[in-house]
Design a protein around this motif. Structure first.
Motif: not given
Length: 400
Positions: A366-374, A378-384
């Motif tokens: 989950l990203w705050k803002g466009d991942p390609f933007g300056p 990253v807000v948080c990461v889930f694995c499985k």
């Protein structure tokens, strides 16, 4: 007398797999890993898998609902070539040029802070490569963040056999018998000779060979073990493809194939993708034409290519390399596929990761803002389906 086994058991438990978590995620903007963008989409996750995806899906009673309507949701990124966790960035066996039994997994330091930095930048899967100074340098390892509290774990200690063409196996070697580096190869022709000799010897050894290196080479000859071959300029790429055809080898990818666009028909016929060098570190050596837009040229030629962080100390984050590729002419859809679905296919994990499709592992960022933007972060990461980094968005209706 029983303390050591108890300590060992506790260590195994500490690094054991995480339990799954059921949840529903309302995504404002979703990038699916195939180059498509969806708005206001719901993802249902159960037992670590994506069970459904769509708009206005009925929610199971009591499921935890995360409101990410002001966030971007993507698959976790896949770095298909890195040296994270190794004692040094380009780790090689210095005594022999052919060392197929050397495993990167055996030298990994999973407490390396680089793994935490990679996770914090949205990476969920990493392929750690042995060095490129040997003709055949050993076995790559795949690491995922499925340990306790998101700790990295080796999920495949023998993901691919790693080899190299070009100047890397030759660099530093000498014909001077007084030197420690008095050894072959000292030319590209010598590199090819050693590669061919290794596989001819493995073929002649027969199925009952006891040498572990021979057994690994025979696995490659049978097609059960793919190869990753470093080949930057056009002539090294042609050589790698010729060797694969001669021995019926399966190439998972050509590493740092900077001039892949020059031989696109051959790569397409062989169905071989490129695992490109980091866009921020274009090779100026190895007789390669310096083209900063080489990635966009590879994609325009119809060859799928992944972006990797490579065998360099303290390199840039994978998403930063994708942003650089974007500025150098690669389109957004291709840039995102180059760090998700394409590297997943190179690792042979396309049925598990790389896209947000039904039945795949719920590896999400989950990203705050466009991942390609300056300003994208990253807000948080889930694995499985389990939170392994950051703080999730607010819970809404239907939460437990």
């Amino acid at each position: 007398m029983t303390r050591l086994p108890l300590i060992a058991a506790a260590a195994l438990l500490a690094w054991g797999p995480l339990p799954a978590q059921d949840l529903a995620l309302r995504a404002g903007t979703l990038l699916d890993g195939n180059g498509k963008v969806a708005k206001n989409t719901v993802l249902l996750v159960s037992k670590g898998k994506i069970r459904a995806r769509g708009k206005d899906l009925p929610l199971p009673p009591g499921v935890e609902v995360l409101d990410a309507r002001d966030l971007w949701v993507t698959p976790a990124l896949v770095d298909c070539g890195s040296s994270l966790g190794l004692p040094r960035p380009n780790m090689n066996e210095e005594d022999r040029e052919v060392e197929p039994a050397l495993r990167a997994a055996d030298a990994l330091d999973l407490t390396d802070p680089g793994f935490k930095r990679a996770l914090a930048s949205g990476v969920g899967t990493i392929c750690v490569l042995p060095g490129s100074r040997d003709v055949i340098s050993g076995l790559a390892a795949i690491v995922r963040f499925t340990g306790k509290k998101g700790a990295p774990r080796v999920v495949s200690p023998a993901a691919a056999l790693v080899a190299a063409m070009g100047r890397d196996p030759v660099a530093g070697n000498t014909r001077n018998p007084a030197s420690h580096y008095f050894r072959r190869p000292t030319t590209r022709m010598g590199t090819v000779w050693l590669f061919r000799k290794a596989f001819y010897d493995a073929r002649a050894a027969g199925p009952n060979a006891k040498d572990p290196g021979i057994r690994i080479l025979r696995r490659a000859l049978s097609g059960k073990l793919p190869l990753r071959i470093l080949a930057r300029p056009e002539f090294d790429i042609r050589t790698a493809l010729d060797l694969a055809a001669e021995f019926h080898l399966r190439i998972a990818a050509l590493d740092e194939a900077q001039e892949a666009w020059r031989v696109a028909p051959l790569l397409a016929k062989a169905k071989v993708p490129a695992a490109a060098a980091p866009p921020s570190r274009v090779s100026r050596t190895d007789m390669v034409e310096q083209e900063w837009n080489f990635l966009s040229r590879i994609f325009r030629a119809g060859i799928p290519a992944a972006i990797q962080t490579g065998r360099a100390p303290a390199g840039r984050a994978l998403i930063e390399e994708a942003r650089i590729a974007l500025r150098l002419g690669l389109d957004r859809a291709a840039a995102f596929r180059a760090v998700t679905s394409i590297p997943a296919r190179i690792l042979g994990m396309e049925k598990e990761i790389g896209t947000l499709e039904k039945g795949k592992d719920a590896d999400l960022v989950l990203w705050k803002g466009d991942p390609f933007g300056p300003a994208g972060r990253v807000v948080c990461v889930f694995c499985k389906g389990r939170l392994v980094f950051g703080k999730p968005p607010s819970r809404k209706e239907g939460s437990k």
